[in-house]
Design an enzyme around this catalytic site. Sequence first.
Site, short mmCIF file in Angstrom:
data_model
loop_
_atom_site.label_atom_id
_atom_site.label_comp_id
_atom_site.label_asym_id
_atom_site.label_seq_id
_atom_site.Cartn_x
_atom_site.Cartn_y
_atom_site.Cartn_z
N LYS A 188 -44.64 34.54 -26.54
CA LYS A 188 -45.56 34.06 -25.50
C LYS A 188 -46.01 32.63 -25.84
CE LYS A 188 -45.85 38.40 -23.88
NZ LYS A 188 -45.08 38.92 -22.76
C1 LIG Z 1 -45.48 40.55 -22.76
C2 LIG Z 1 -46.11 41.17 -21.60
C3 LIG Z 1 -46.86 42.36 -21.71
C4 LIG Z 1 -46.89 43.21 -22.95
O1 LIG Z 1 -47.32 42.61 -24.10
P1 LIG Z 1 -46.94 43.27 -25.53
O2 LIG Z 1 -47.81 42.48 -26.46
O3 LIG Z 1 -45.50 43.07 -25.75
O4 LIG Z 1 -47.34 44.70 -25.49
C5 LIG Z 1 -47.51 42.83 -20.59
N1 LIG Z 1 -47.42 42.20 -19.40
C6 LIG Z 1 -46.68 41.08 -19.24
C7 LIG Z 1 -46.64 40.42 -17.90
C8 LIG Z 1 -45.99 40.54 -20.33
O5 LIG Z 1 -45.26 39.43 -20.15
#
Ligand SMILES: *Cc1c(COP(=O)(O)O)cnc(C)c1O
Length: 371
Positions: A188
């Site tokens: 991210k």
């Molecule tokens: C990455 C993501 C998640 C989940 O996050 P994790 O930390 O991998 O559990 C949820 N919603 C969206 C839109 C994402 O891009």
Amino acid sequence: MAVPFIDIKRFESGFLDNWNAKVKSLSENAQFIGGSEVNDLETELSKWTEQKYTIACANGTDALQLALRAVGVGRGDKVLVPDSTFWATFESVVNVGADPYTVDTNPSDLQMDFQVFAEAIDKVKPKAAIIVHLYGWGTGQIESFRKLCKDKNVPLVEDGAQCFGVQWKGHSLYKDALIATTSFYPAKVLGAAGDGGAVFTNDEELASITRKLANHGRTSHYEHGYVGWNSRMDSLQAAFVRLSLQHLKSRIESRKKSAQFYYKELPKLNIQVIHPPEGYDENGYCNVTIVDPDRRPKIEAVLKEKGIGFGNIYPGAMSDQPGAKPHLIERFGKDQNARRIASSVLNFPLFAYMKDSELEEVLDVIRNGKV
Ligand SMILES: *Cc1c(COP(=O)(O)O)cnc(C)c1O
């Protein structure tokens, strides 16, 4: 020259030395859970998000489940979710015992469609709804979504896993959310050295419940006011995210520069690049293009041959996932935009500190491939 779709190893000089020193001191003090790193991170995140309360937690999916539980969603409740998102959004609803209803996508900004959402609210009368700020921006109608939900008494959970650092009309996009979440998955825009997540809210009551749910429903050390679970963030992750925050502005600037390059250059190759709606200052999470489904595999083949990474975010609608079958009650939206977008979306490499030569290489490969 090969160009990866994403490279998260491009740390600023000195970053890894600072991180190694942190690991050493936290380890020497056996400071593994809680403590000042987590508290300080929460304070710093609240400044960024312009939200009063931050609750750090184990990952972004947990953050959604905590937020849903905090607003009162439980067994048998109905929750609206966008049909275009990452699967975790859909999962979070099912995991708290509720039933998801999907809402179709607006083809202009690829976010949830407000008109379809409004119809679904009236028809389903859901207990809560989730909106996802996808790709590094959000819907131009965010204020309408928030107002409608407030008027209809439907708590709106904002999945901001992809929008950390995004500004809407000069403020953090999270600022006016009732309750919002993020993920610190390493890929991210703001990532950890493993998993992490957070919940943001201005509501003291929601913050208090969220914090208890994330720590075994504890009301005191051995008194449990709720059935929660263990969703604590550990101190090492908090320390890594704090070090990353120091560089976030320049990482976002770098990402946005690459995004601008694509806005300018890709249309010349007859590739339609999606722009954030007016009012947004994006964080450069993702490049998003829409190409004809007949042409897409041709471009992909050329990229593959030359070692250029690419993505299809996301290749399928939520309602089309095999795992959705036993849970999905109804999909809203006659146009099936989510499905169409999934078959035509193509993402070119975009990450912090991409080199100009890498961006040029991506273009050259498409140009020379004559696709
Ligand atoms: C990455 C993501 C998640 C989940 O996050 P994790 O930390 O991998 O559990 C949820 N919603 C969206 C839109 C994402 O891009």
